[in-house]
Design an enzyme around this catalytic site. Structure first.
Site, PDB file in Angstrom:
ATOM      1  N   GLY A 107      -2.190   1.186  -4.111  1.00 24.08           N
ATOM      2  CA  GLY A 107      -3.029   0.474  -5.087  1.00 24.08           C
ATOM      3  C   GLY A 107      -3.422   1.366  -6.243  1.00 24.08           C
ATOM      4  CB  SER A 110       3.191   1.543  -8.445  1.00 24.48           C
ATOM      5  OG  SER A 110       2.986   0.425  -7.628  1.00 24.48           O
ATOM      6  CG  ASP A 154      -3.445  -2.778 -14.191  1.00 19.96           C
ATOM      7  OD1 ASP A 154      -3.572  -3.463 -15.232  1.00 19.96           O
ATOM      8  OD2 ASP A 154      -3.062  -3.258 -13.111  1.00 19.96           O
TER       9      ASP A 154
END
Ligand code: MEV
Length: 350
Positions: A107, A110, A154
């Site tokens: 987590g 990626s 992210d």
């Protein structure tokens, strides 16, 4: 011609879940990366490979790339090719390969890293010279086509690197040029973090849906929790810029209590957080969606070993990594001589 890019993974510091509803969060890029290489394929097909995820070579005609069912290991790559084909047109005959020093089990971002590395590599390969906000928007479209949800924090970490305050767009827009989140780079090159893996893989989309249901049932209460998280992000940002680790640690621990109130912590995450705090960490919390994956603790040099031992003693796996890593970059490496890469964590290629 061949183009290789790489992009880093991330750690969420403060503000997860609230960020999905337009609140700010703090995120840092980590020194674990994904590499993507794009080159021509002579047979006219699109070939995608991700050996670390068990996909040697999956191929499809370009005309079917948006509709074909791909193996899980290359679904983000396929989504990127589909978005790039729709928005910019792609010639037939592409081979896209990935290598990674970032396990998809932990987590640590990626999927975002492979998405940003692939969007950037294709932009370079086609000499499009797309600016960062368009790369971000394309990445967000690709990720949302797979997950249905996601603030894009992210993707921002993978694209820009460093440590950032991120606030997403409130509204989805069809105009890529208006798809501009609010991103502020924060001046810090080192965070004294310890990362512990809880041993369970989390499913981000189902945790985001869980919070959405809670928000529907208890809008006022959940709104108050999000507002408090946003205040902790402000507090944490000030502490981070002043390198006041004690204040940042307190904000992290308070954020953990709020995540617990949202119902996304687990007994194992709560245990790892509490043993880290008992061992003298400034503060600790889960990092990401919750439901498993990793926790982070902030600790002084004197307490580091003790905190690390406490996490391991409680069954957590300490993941060594550095924060505030470089964002996406074009690699000046040839696949045949990858050992000459400046980055020692670059995986070898046969
Ligand atoms: C997951 O790592 C963080 C969430 O806030 C989802 C998102 O922001 O996309 C739960």
């Amino acid at each position: 011609m061949r183009v290789t890019t790489s992009a880093p993974g991330k750690l969420m510091l403060l503000g997860e879940h609230a960020v999905v509803y337009g609140h700010p969060c703090l995120v840092t890029a980590i020194d674990r990366r994904v590499w993507v290489t794009v080159k021509r394929a002579t047979d006219g097909l699109v070939h995608l490979s991700a050996p670390a995820l068990g996909v040697g070579d999956w191929s499809v005609p370009m005309a079917r790339v948006c509709t074909a069912d791909s193996p899980r290991g290359v679904r983000f790559l396929r989504a990127v090719v589909c978005c790039m084909a729709r928005c910019h047109g792609l010639a037939d005959g592409l081979r896209i390969e990935t290598r990674s020093s970032l396990s998809d089990e932990l987590g640590l971002g990626s999927s975002a890293a492979v998405t940003i590395a692939a969007v950037t590599a294709l932009s370079e390969f086609m000499a499009l010279e797309l600016p960062s906000d368009i790369l971000f928007a394309l990445g967000l479209k690709a990720v949302q086509s797979i997950q249905g949800v996601g603030s894009g924090f992210d993707l921002a970490a993978s694209l820009y690197g460093g440590t950032l305050q991120f606030r997403p767009l409130r509204e989805a827009t069809r105009n890529l040029r208006r798809c501009r989140p609010d991103i502020t780079p924060l001046a810090t090159d080192h965070l004294p973090l310890i990362v512990g893996y809880s041993g369970t893989k989390a499913d981000t989309a189902s945790l985001v849906r869980h919070v959405a249901r809670r928000r529907e049932r208890q809008p006022a209460l959940t709104g108050e929790i999000f507002n408090s998280m946003a205040r902790l992000v402000e507090e944490g940002r000030g502490a981070l810029e002043a390198q006041d680790w004690e204040r940042l640690g307190q904000a992290m621990s308070l954020n953990q209590s709020l995540l617990d109130a949202l119902g996304v912590s687990t007994p194992k995450l709560a245990q790892l957080v509490s043993v880290a705090e008992e061992a003298g960490a400034y503060g600790a919390k889960l990092s990401g969606a919750g439901g498993g994956d990793c926790m982070v603790a902030l600790a002084s040099d004197e307490r580091r070993d003790e905190v690390r031992r406490a996490i391991e003693g409680a069954g957590g796996r300490v993941i060594p990594l550095q924060t505030a890593a470089t964002g996406v970059r074009r690699e000046d490496i040839q696949w045949t001589c990858i050992l000459k890469s400046a980055d020692p964590s670059a995986p070898a290629v046969r």
